[in-house]
Design an enzyme around this catalytic site. Structure first.
Site, PDB file in Angstrom:
ATOM      1  N   SER A 108      11.222   5.451  14.947  1.00  0.00           N
ATOM      2  CA  SER A 108      10.002   5.046  15.643  1.00  0.00           C
ATOM      3  C   SER A 108      10.370   4.679  17.071  1.00  0.00           C
ATOM      4  CB  SER A 108       9.351   3.863  14.925  1.00  0.00           C
ATOM      5  OG  SER A 108       8.946   4.230  13.619  1.00  0.00           O
ATOM      6  N   CYS A 115       5.906  -7.004   7.301  1.00  0.00           N
ATOM      7  CA  CYS A 115       6.978  -6.538   8.176  1.00  0.00           C
ATOM      8  C   CYS A 115       7.272  -7.615   9.206  1.00  0.00           C
ATOM      9  CB  CYS A 115       6.577  -5.238   8.868  1.00  0.00           C
ATOM     10  SG  CYS A 115       7.913  -4.481   9.844  1.00  0.00           S
ATOM     11  N   ASN A 156      -3.916   5.116  16.015  1.00  0.00           N
ATOM     12  CA  ASN A 156      -5.003   4.891  15.077  1.00  0.00           C
ATOM     13  C   ASN A 156      -5.535   3.466  15.267  1.00  0.00           C
ATOM     14  OD1 ASN A 156      -4.861   7.443  13.557  1.00  0.00           O
ATOM     15  ND2 ASN A 156      -2.825   6.705  13.007  1.00  0.00           N
ATOM     16  N   GLU A 177       0.823  -1.198   0.000  1.00  0.00           N
ATOM     17  CA  GLU A 177       0.000   0.000   0.000  1.00  0.00           C
ATOM     18  C   GLU A 177       0.863   1.257   0.000  1.00  0.00           C
ATOM     19  OE1 GLU A 177      -4.197  -1.500   1.846  1.00  0.00           O
ATOM     20  OE2 GLU A 177      -2.738  -0.733   3.286  1.00  0.00           O
ATOM     21  N   GLU A 226      10.238  -2.454   7.300  1.00  0.00           N
ATOM     22  CA  GLU A 226      11.390  -1.763   7.890  1.00  0.00           C
ATOM     23  C   GLU A 226      12.408  -1.533   6.782  1.00  0.00           C
ATOM     24  OE1 GLU A 226      14.278  -0.010   9.248  1.00  0.00           O
ATOM     25  OE2 GLU A 226      12.815  -0.337  10.858  1.00  0.00           O
ATOM     26  N   SER A 235      12.158   6.240   7.775  1.00  0.00           N
ATOM     27  CA  SER A 235      11.756   5.944   9.144  1.00  0.00           C
ATOM     28  C   SER A 235      12.176   4.531   9.506  1.00  0.00           C
ATOM     29  CB  SER A 235      10.234   6.082   9.290  1.00  0.00           C
ATOM     30  OG  SER A 235       9.826   5.736  10.592  1.00  0.00           O
ATOM     31  N   CYS A 257       0.929  -1.931  15.680  1.00  0.00           N
ATOM     32  CA  CYS A 257       0.917  -1.698  14.236  1.00  0.00           C
ATOM     33  C   CYS A 257       0.123  -2.788  13.519  1.00  0.00           C
ATOM     34  CB  CYS A 257       2.350  -1.662  13.714  1.00  0.00           C
ATOM     35  SG  CYS A 257       2.471  -1.345  11.937  1.00  0.00           S
ATOM     36  N   CYS A 262       5.909  -4.842  15.877  1.00  0.00           N
ATOM     37  CA  CYS A 262       5.571  -3.764  16.805  1.00  0.00           C
ATOM     38  C   CYS A 262       4.120  -3.933  17.261  1.00  0.00           C
ATOM     39  CB  CYS A 262       5.776  -2.404  16.141  1.00  0.00           C
ATOM     40  SG  CYS A 262       7.517  -2.070  15.748  1.00  0.00           S
ATOM     41  N   HIS A 304       8.570   5.562  20.564  1.00  0.00           N
ATOM     42  CA  HIS A 304       7.363   5.066  21.221  1.00  0.00           C
ATOM     43  C   HIS A 304       7.507   4.721  22.701  1.00  0.00           C
ATOM     44  CE1 HIS A 304       6.108   5.074  17.140  1.00  0.00           C
ATOM     45  NE2 HIS A 304       6.796   3.992  16.812  1.00  0.00           N
ATOM     46  N   CYS A 337      -1.263   6.356  10.029  1.00  0.00           N
ATOM     47  CA  CYS A 337      -0.037   5.730  10.523  1.00  0.00           C
ATOM     48  C   CYS A 337      -0.353   4.462  11.299  1.00  0.00           C
ATOM     49  CB  CYS A 337       0.699   6.722  11.422  1.00  0.00           C
ATOM     50  SG  CYS A 337       2.263   6.113  12.048  1.00  0.00           S
ATOM     51  N   CYS A 371       3.737   8.414   1.103  1.00  0.00           N
ATOM     52  CA  CYS A 371       4.213   7.421   2.060  1.00  0.00           C
ATOM     53  C   CYS A 371       4.331   6.091   1.326  1.00  0.00           C
ATOM     54  CB  CYS A 371       3.240   7.321   3.227  1.00  0.00           C
ATOM     55  SG  CYS A 371       3.671   6.068   4.453  1.00  0.00           S
TER      56      CYS A 371
END
Length: 378
Positions: A232, A125, A309, A105, A179, A210, A132, A129, A234, A352, A118
């Site tokens: 990232s 991935c 989100n 995407e 990543e 990122s 996510c 995380c 967090h 995000c 983006c």
């Protein structure tokens, strides 16, 4: 760690070389090896990237014999657009299907002073995380340089057709699926095309990579192409970050922050952007903000606070606006440039942490995370 190019070419499918996989030096070498002048690479790149042309027959300043030769053995091979969605706020998301059926995407975010794309660097991935949605899909494979740069090519062509102008994309962020530093060589190849004046001609400060904190590759990136760096983060301490961002167990905060300092060393105007997803009752307290201030002391920093989100069965809740404001005020009082990011594209799952493609729900892991979050909130 896998930093080798993934499927740099797949001639078995078409018998042709995908020219999107070559940066300018590689394309010059390709022409020279086939008896052509090196400057043909610059001419071809202008047609492909600046004019958005994928038909060799239309490249009028190339000799007919050269166009015919290119058509016989080469191509500009693009993923198929499986779905396009437009948000009420103007955000556009494309689901692209790769040759092997994997989906990725790509999201365009329009603003008054910029247009940001983006892009994804992997199908899925592997970093898991906790907050996510992409992590639910698992890891499928790295993308090739051609598959990465094709996202920019496709978006640029579509946006031009929608009336956004000749250069609708001013900024690119590697904040989509995957990543990027675990797919180092193809990502750097794509970045070089983004920066090349004969391709997209973006400046280094308008391309942001990122990472969740792959420390050795941060140092490699600095030497290869020191674009803007986002991390990232967090969490302000190892105990919490080990839970939220598992790669922290391999590269703990002390090593990560040292790598960030090295990245901007001798570049007085550069800052590292630290991304911090705000999770209610988990990492959003004033004590977390104070710990973060201590962690970032001495690092030229910008802090992006990102309201979480939600996605189904995530096990987390979004911090209240009041909690986010309190956190922001602590950081700003310590002279850390702090911005609360406005959520964009959440009605089409383009915000995000929501990019997922075809999600594979790891149910048992979701249940464990939800139970853990409920315990924190009690």
């Amino acid at each position: 760690m896998n930093s080798a190019p993934a499927r740099a070419e797949d001639p078995a499918r078409t018998g042709k070389t995908n020219l999107l996989n070559f940066d300018r030096p590689a394309l010059e070498a390709f022409f020279v090896a086939n008896g052509e002048k090196a400057f043909r690479a610059s001419q071809l790149m202008q047609w492909i990237y600046q004019r958005g042309c994928d038909d060799f027959g239309q490249m009028s300043n190339l000799a007919r014999s050269l166009r015919a030769w290119l058509g016989e053995g080469s191509e500009v091979r693009l993923p198929a657009i499986a779905r396009e969605q437009r948000s009420r706020d103007g955000t556009v998301k494309w689901l692209l299907t790769l040759d092997d059926g994997n989906g990725i995407e790509t999201v365009f975010i329009p603003e008054e002073d910029r247009g940001t794309l983006c892009i994804s660097s992997q199908a899925g991935c592997s970093l898991n995380c906790s907050f996510c949605s992409t992590a639910r899909q698992g890891y499928n494979r790295n993308l090739s340089t051609g598959e990465i740069i094709a996202q920019l090519w496709i978006a640029q062509r579509a946006l031009r057709a929608y009336g956004y102008g000749e250069r609708p994309i001013t900024n690119v962020v590697f904040m989509g699926m995957g990543e990027p530093l675990l797919n180092f060589d193809p990502v750097v190849g794509a970045i070089r095309l983004m920066l090349d004046d004969f391709a997209f001609g973006l400046s280094k400060r308008r391309v942001t990579l990122s990472t969740s904190g792959v420390v050795p590759e941060i140092d490699r990136l600095r030497e290869a192409c020191d674009v803007s760096l986002a991390v990232s983060l967090h969490a302000p301490d190892d105990a919490l970050r080990d839970q939220l961002v598992p790669i922290n167990k391999k590269y703990p905060l002390r090593e990560l922050i040292a790598a960030c300092r090295r990245y901007v060393d001798r570049q007085p105007r550069r800052r590292v952007t630290f991304e911090y997803v705000m999770l209610a009752g988990v990492n959003d307290g004033v004590e977390h903000a104070r710990a973060l201030v201590r962690l970032l002391r001495g690092v030229p920093s910008k802090l992006n606070l990102i309201p979480f989100n939600p996605f189904p069965d995530s096990g987390f809740a979004t911090s209240t606006p009041e909690a986010i404001d309190r956190f922001r005020d602590v950081a700003m009082a310590a002279d850390i440039m702090t911005v609360t990011r406005r959520t964009r594209g959440d009605d089409i799952d383009a915000a995000c942490g929501q990019l997922a493609g075809s999600v594979l729900d790891r149910t048992r892991r979701s249940q464990r995370l939800q139970a853990r979050a409920e315990e924190r909130l009690q």
